[in-house]
Design an enzyme around this catalytic site. Sequence first.
Site, PDB file in Angstrom:
ATOM      1  N   PRO A 137       0.788  -1.242   0.000  1.00  0.00           N
ATOM      2  CA  PRO A 137       0.000   0.000   0.000  1.00  0.00           C
ATOM      3  C   PRO A 137       0.825   1.300   0.000  1.00  0.00           C
ATOM      4  O   PRO A 137       0.599   2.159  -0.843  1.00  0.00           O
ATOM      5  CB  PRO A 137      -0.852  -0.124   1.275  1.00  0.00           C
ATOM      6  CG  PRO A 137      -0.937  -1.601   1.535  1.00  0.00           C
ATOM      7  CD  PRO A 137       0.372  -2.160   1.061  1.00  0.00           C
TER       8      PRO A 137
ATOM      9  N   LYS B 159       5.472   9.091 -11.314  1.00  0.00           N
ATOM     10  CA  LYS B 159       4.204   8.515 -10.848  1.00  0.00           C
ATOM     11  C   LYS B 159       3.383   9.544 -10.056  1.00  0.00           C
ATOM     12  O   LYS B 159       2.155   9.630 -10.198  1.00  0.00           O
ATOM     13  CB  LYS B 159       4.514   7.283  -9.991  1.00  0.00           C
ATOM     14  CG  LYS B 159       3.322   6.644  -9.323  1.00  0.00           C
ATOM     15  CD  LYS B 159       2.310   6.071 -10.300  1.00  0.00           C
ATOM     16  CE  LYS B 159       1.148   5.423  -9.564  1.00  0.00           C
ATOM     17  NZ  LYS B 159       0.024   5.148 -10.458  1.00  0.00           N
TER      18      LYS B 159
ATOM     19  N   LYS C 276      -3.905   9.014  -0.516  1.00  0.00           N
ATOM     20  CA  LYS C 276      -2.452   8.909  -0.264  1.00  0.00           C
ATOM     21  C   LYS C 276      -1.659   9.495  -1.435  1.00  0.00           C
ATOM     22  O   LYS C 276      -0.726  10.274  -1.249  1.00  0.00           O
ATOM     23  CB  LYS C 276      -2.081   7.429  -0.055  1.00  0.00           C
ATOM     24  CG  LYS C 276      -0.590   7.151   0.028  1.00  0.00           C
ATOM     25  CD  LYS C 276      -0.239   5.729  -0.413  1.00  0.00           C
ATOM     26  CE  LYS C 276      -0.422   5.514  -1.891  1.00  0.00           C
ATOM     27  NZ  LYS C 276       0.106   4.259  -2.435  1.00  0.00           N
TER      28      LYS C 276
END
Length: 298
Positions: free
Chosen positions: A66, A171, A246
């Site tokens: 995660p 990213k 996140k």
Amino acid sequence: MPTLAWLGLGLMGNPMSKHLINAGYTVRGYDIDADACDRASAIGVKVAKTIAEAVADADVVYSMLPSGTDVHDVMTGANGVFASARKGTMVIDCSTIGIDYAKKIHTAADAKGIVFVEAPVSGGTEGARDGTLTFMLGCDPKHSSKAKEMLQPLGEYIAYVGGPGTGQAAKVVNNLIMGVSVTVNCEATALGQRLGLDMKEFFEIAIRSSADNWSLRLWNPAPNVVPEAPSSRGYAAGFKTWLLAKDLHLAIEAGAEVGADLKTAETAYKLMTEHSESGGKDLDATSLVLHLNGEKKK
Ligand code: NAD
């Protein structure tokens, strides 16, 4: 044939590891969640009881976890990957963890003689299922061709971006665009629904108009518009709300480091966080539309 290990067998890790099995490799896997282990075992992963058991005789270790803290703990913990893998093992982390964590983990790997490659992905669970992911590699250039070869069964476009931290930088920027797009797609859907639009008809208009975007097509927030979208199966993830929050936060943190003010990302992050904290955490991020409409989360 090299032996491989896969750590983190969730929504992405499961279908990604399957491509390696289909390519003929033996894959030893590890996950802290018993259900994830059962699902992995069902597709042919040889499930191990510990990280050490999974990586001990692996030539290449992959991870799909995660967050940055998870990857840091799994890699550098007392019984983690760097303590258990052979010297010279290549470790390819496909998780989205941000630039600082990536750099820290590269340094820890170097100290242990492990070859660390950051390789975050884009393409969603659909890309993971189809083996069409885009990879963004950050590592010492001398390791990029082996990393590309080892990712070939999983991806359509494997880009070497540069040294440590650069794959995660690409990213973070990608997911700033994607995260804000998902958020505005949810806002637009809530508006369209309240205006009484037929959202299926609106979809046909939007994909031929200036509103068209990747997440609107694949992850349309209105139920039964795109049959394969999470919204058409009760908002089961997909891409979990808390993971999208996140990623937006990673963009905001990266912006703060370099003096880039990301006001749109801040708003999207606030909305995703509110939704996550009020019951939507593990639902697909497009379930934000339920939150915006004041509807009950399933
Ligand atoms: P997920 O929650 O479905 O899977 C994560 C897995 O890691 C879970 O099975 C969990 O039990 C396991 N895990 C957590 N801590 C662990 C530990 N210490 N040791 C072993 N296993 C552990 O999440 P996901 O959607 O597969 O996402 C994984 C990563 O991929 C995230 O960084 C996410 O941001 C990124 N990502 C997701 C998508 C997507 O569409 N879902 C797309 C691109 C990138």
